[in-house]
Write a protein that holds these residues in place. Sequence first.
Motif: not given
Length: 282
Positions: A224-236, A238-254
């Motif tokens: 949901g957060g990335f969808l809001v960001l995509a809408g605010v920035d007018a950049n589709p 930036e939208a993420k599905g389930l698999g992409e959301a998990l990949a985002v979690v994996a890219r964080q520190p630790a």
Amino acid sequence: MATMDVMRGPGMERLSRGAKDAANHPWAKKLGRMGYAAKGAVYAIIGVLALKLAAGEGGRATDSHGAVATVAHGPFGIALLSLLAVGLVGFVVWRFAQAFADTEDKGSDAKGIAARAMYFISGAIYGSLALFAVKTVIGASQDKGKGTQGWTATLMEQPFGRVLVVLVGLGIIGFALKQFHTAWKAKFREKLTLTGLAASHQHRIERVCQFGIAARGVVFTVIGGFLVLAGVDANPGEAKGLGEALAVVARQPAGDVLLGVVAAGLVAYAAYLFLQARYRQL
């Protein structure tokens, strides 16, 4: 008011009674239980693959369609996928029963209609997944579909599209918050009949379910957060599905630790769904 009058009219009441009669048929309830088990299998696959990725053992971050494809390419793939497809169809039937027959007694006020609309949307989403599974079984050629970024771009092309994308994102975040509330209050216990189990077992089951539901809330918060960001920035993009959301979690520190916790939570959510299949009051 006119809409409410239509929904409460004699024709709608007859339709609702007919739908409830069908939903109360033993086979309808069997389909519902099969459906919860099938949904649990999908989440189990997603969670296990993410756990293997976090552990550096060759897994990957994927979504429900990726889970279906994983089953298809595994041992006895077509046979197992056929069973999964039947279960997913059962889940769709039960979701529509919840929406139209009001099997959860949500009512026809604004709050009840909103809850039943969510059941319908869930049924439509899993209907698409069931169709994907069926097409995979019969070997029909399939396109990959638009994906999250594709339908986000399509939505942005509509009048007030950016606003709509933001609203969808906020709606998903609201759903995630509801998941956290459900986990915290253990409201799922209202629908589970666990009286035949020892108190210690019930306590452990409750904790596993709370962990799983909360982990799902985390994932939907990211989506949901990335969808809001995509809408605010007018950049589709930036939208993420389930698999992409998990990949985002994996890219964080630790990230491997964070992904491992979330993935374990998704496996726990799968266990919760299996419990629904066995012990839920239908």
